[in-house]
Design a protein around this motif. Sequence first.
Motif, PDB file in Angstrom:
ATOM      1  N   ASN A   1      59.299  70.377  30.978  1.00 20.94           N
ATOM      2  CA  ASN A   1      59.040  70.604  29.559  1.00 20.94           C
ATOM      3  C   ASN A   1      58.689  72.071  29.307  1.00 20.94           C
ATOM      4  O   ASN A   1      58.350  72.817  30.224  1.00 20.94           O
ATOM      5  CB  ASN A   1      57.911  69.705  29.064  1.00 20.94           C
ATOM      6  N   GLU A   2      58.742  72.476  28.041  1.00 23.07           N
ATOM      7  CA  GLU A   2      58.629  73.898  27.703  1.00 23.07           C
ATOM      8  C   GLU A   2      57.290  74.494  28.101  1.00 23.07           C
ATOM      9  O   GLU A   2      57.247  75.584  28.699  1.00 23.07           O
ATOM     10  CB  GLU A   2      58.856  74.106  26.199  1.00 23.07           C
TER      11      GLU A   2
ATOM     12  N   ALA B   1      61.848  67.170  38.143  1.00 22.27           N
ATOM     13  CA  ALA B   1      61.866  68.321  37.236  1.00 22.27           C
ATOM     14  C   ALA B   1      60.635  69.203  37.429  1.00 22.27           C
ATOM     15  O   ALA B   1      60.736  70.435  37.473  1.00 22.27           O
ATOM     16  CB  ALA B   1      61.972  67.848  35.792  1.00 22.27           C
ATOM     17  N   GLN B   2      59.474  68.595  37.551  1.00 26.23           N
ATOM     18  CA  GLN B   2      58.259  69.382  37.738  1.00 26.23           C
ATOM     19  C   GLN B   2      58.243  70.047  39.109  1.00 26.23           C
ATOM     20  O   GLN B   2      57.739  71.166  39.251  1.00 26.23           O
ATOM     21  CB  GLN B   2      57.035  68.496  37.513  1.00 26.23           C
ATOM     22  N   ALA B   3      58.811  69.387  40.108  1.00 26.89           N
ATOM     23  CA  ALA B   3      58.882  69.993  41.435  1.00 26.89           C
ATOM     24  C   ALA B   3      59.790  71.220  41.454  1.00 26.89           C
ATOM     25  O   ALA B   3      59.644  72.105  42.312  1.00 26.89           O
ATOM     26  CB  ALA B   3      59.370  68.960  42.449  1.00 26.89           C
ATOM     27  N   LEU B   4      60.709  71.303  40.499  1.00 29.21           N
ATOM     28  CA  LEU B   4      61.634  72.435  40.413  1.00 29.21           C
ATOM     29  C   LEU B   4      61.038  73.643  39.691  1.00 29.21           C
ATOM     30  O   LEU B   4      61.609  74.740  39.746  1.00 29.21           O
ATOM     31  CB  LEU B   4      62.912  72.014  39.681  1.00 29.21           C
TER      32      LEU B   4
ATOM     33  N   ASP C   1      64.273  56.208  35.895  1.00 31.18           N
ATOM     34  CA  ASP C   1      64.915  57.517  35.982  1.00 31.18           C
ATOM     35  C   ASP C   1      64.040  58.609  35.377  1.00 31.18           C
ATOM     36  O   ASP C   1      63.930  59.711  35.917  1.00 31.18           O
ATOM     37  CB  ASP C   1      66.272  57.498  35.269  1.00 31.18           C
ATOM     38  N   ASP C   2      63.428  58.303  34.228  1.00 29.75           N
ATOM     39  CA  ASP C   2      62.581  59.312  33.590  1.00 29.75           C
ATOM     40  C   ASP C   2      61.423  59.715  34.501  1.00 29.75           C
ATOM     41  O   ASP C   2      61.115  60.897  34.658  1.00 29.75           O
ATOM     42  CB  ASP C   2      62.030  58.785  32.263  1.00 29.75           C
ATOM     43  N   LEU C   3      60.768  58.730  35.117  1.00 27.02           N
ATOM     44  CA  LEU C   3      59.605  59.025  35.940  1.00 27.02           C
ATOM     45  C   LEU C   3      59.977  59.770  37.220  1.00 27.02           C
ATOM     46  O   LEU C   3      59.248  60.663  37.659  1.00 27.02           O
ATOM     47  CB  LEU C   3      58.872  57.725  36.285  1.00 27.02           C
ATOM     48  N   ILE C   4      61.120  59.417  37.818  1.00 24.44           N
ATOM     49  CA  ILE C   4      61.488  60.011  39.103  1.00 24.44           C
ATOM     50  C   ILE C   4      62.307  61.286  38.916  1.00 24.44           C
ATOM     51  O   ILE C   4      61.936  62.360  39.411  1.00 24.44           O
ATOM     52  CB  ILE C   4      62.274  59.002  39.964  1.00 24.44           C
ATOM     53  N   ARG C   5      63.418  61.199  38.216  1.00 21.04           N
ATOM     54  CA  ARG C   5      64.291  62.367  38.081  1.00 21.04           C
ATOM     55  C   ARG C   5      63.745  63.410  37.108  1.00 21.04           C
ATOM     56  O   ARG C   5      63.678  64.594  37.413  1.00 21.04           O
ATOM     57  CB  ARG C   5      65.677  61.953  37.561  1.00 21.04           C
ATOM     58  N   HIS C   6      63.366  62.921  35.918  1.00 22.77           N
ATOM     59  CA  HIS C   6      63.155  63.835  34.798  1.00 22.77           C
ATOM     60  C   HIS C   6      61.720  64.305  34.658  1.00 22.77           C
ATOM     61  O   HIS C   6      61.440  65.196  33.856  1.00 22.77           O
ATOM     62  CB  HIS C   6      63.646  63.173  33.506  1.00 22.77           C
ATOM     63  N   ILE C   7      60.813  63.709  35.434  1.00 21.65           N
ATOM     64  CA  ILE C   7      59.428  64.199  35.477  1.00 21.65           C
ATOM     65  C   ILE C   7      59.095  64.683  36.888  1.00 21.65           C
ATOM     66  O   ILE C   7      58.812  65.865  37.090  1.00 21.65           O
ATOM     67  CB  ILE C   7      58.444  63.120  35.000  1.00 21.65           C
ATOM     68  N   LEU C   8      59.166  63.812  37.894  1.00 25.09           N
ATOM     69  CA  LEU C   8      58.802  64.212  39.256  1.00 25.09           C
ATOM     70  C   LEU C   8      59.720  65.319  39.784  1.00 25.09           C
ATOM     71  O   LEU C   8      59.248  66.394  40.177  1.00 25.09           O
ATOM     72  CB  LEU C   8      58.845  63.000  40.184  1.00 25.09           C
TER      73      LEU C   8
END
Length: 462
Positions: A40-41, A408-411, A399-406
């Motif tokens: 997120n921004e 994403a934040q790790a990136l 998907d949101d919890l694993i791909r798009h939060i976990l």
Amino acid sequence: MLHVSGTRLLTAGNQPVRLRGVGLGGWMNMENFITGYPANEASMRAAVQGVLGEERATLFFDRLLTSFFTERDAALLAGLGMNCVRIPISYRHFESDERPFEIIEQGFHHLDRVIGLLGAHGIYSVIDLHALPGSQNQHWHSDNPTHIAAFWRHRHFQDRVVHLWEAIADHYRDNPWVAGYNPVNEPGDPSGKVVGPFYDRLVKAVRAADPRHVLFLDGNTYSTDFSIFREMYENTVFVCHDYALAGFAHGGGYPGYTRGEWCDRGELERTFDRRSRFQRETGTPLWVGEFGPVYTGDPELDAERYQILRDQLDIYDAHDAGWALWTYKDVGLQGLVHAGGPYMERFGGFIAKKRRLGADRWGSTMEESAEVIGPLHTLVETEFPGWSPYPWGARYQTDDLIRHILFAQALLPEYAELFRGLDDGELTALADSFALEGCVRRRPLLDLLAASLGGTSGGPVR
């Protein structure tokens, strides 16, 4: 000012206006798939500031705001025949969490500039509060670092939004090129019990500050559920969003099946009829605040996506509906034009990694890392067969919890590190990659829109 009369928007001279244009996503409300960052921004900005320091991070982000939309962009949109831009904004430009209820007047600087540029080209602006304090929905585009829409749980956040809209409405109350205010983008109130009373309160407050501008109100559950409205408000457009399932990144063929659901032109029309039923039953204007397919780079599949868009525009024409296509400018997924130059040279590999991991929901096919996430989906379906969390069910939630939060934040650290060692000139060049003269134009899309609007796609191909 524009005003509502029955099913139409009219000018002060009572001439009908059908607002048709584009959303300016990724500008005063940044989104991960639009400018290529993860998560997120607010989290991204904090990570970049950790590398650059506060002063140099401000240099980059302010330059990006300046370059992202200029007079050239306004001229291009006017040339296509557009007469409206929906401008998403984040509350963070106008108020900080550290000092709530204190309006940041500097926040109006870029918004005033772009509204003025658009007005000079005969284009109206709809101001869209896309990210609210506490997050009004469960996803990244409300600057939500979690999957909880805390806005609906805490009166404090609601009070701040009422106060902010009083300030925005007072600021633009006499501006005729502001078509109106879209005060809550895609609310996601899981209970459905808070959003209606909140709208009642917000409408009264905005009307007290500015009694003339049109209100553009989204339904609940990402502007698809209008049962939450307990009364009809005067001078109001009730806004539906109309994304086609086959047009998502994980969409199938067109005509064809996407995750077991058939989609063809007939289904597009039936879906639009369902999503706009409230407006037709209440005799209010039809306006689609967001819609538009995602493009893949595969010529055959993208030809189908253009046909989806062409069919939707024909359907809207048949119903005399206005619209704002999502979105104008990005790094290549959906925009009319997309960034090139130094930014893509530096971040292109990182963006490809995000795509490989499916770390952005909007660009995810839901099949990335299937060998890892597939068994988790199976486990959830087997062990929790009745679990269907708001808003879209177990598959999307996982998907949101694993791909798009976990993921994403790790990136985030990897993205931020790509700024390390850059001098001020290099930071400026990165931001300027989003200036129109440095962008690649998606010619088939521009031609399609120009044909629909009676304009010209204009300008050289890059």
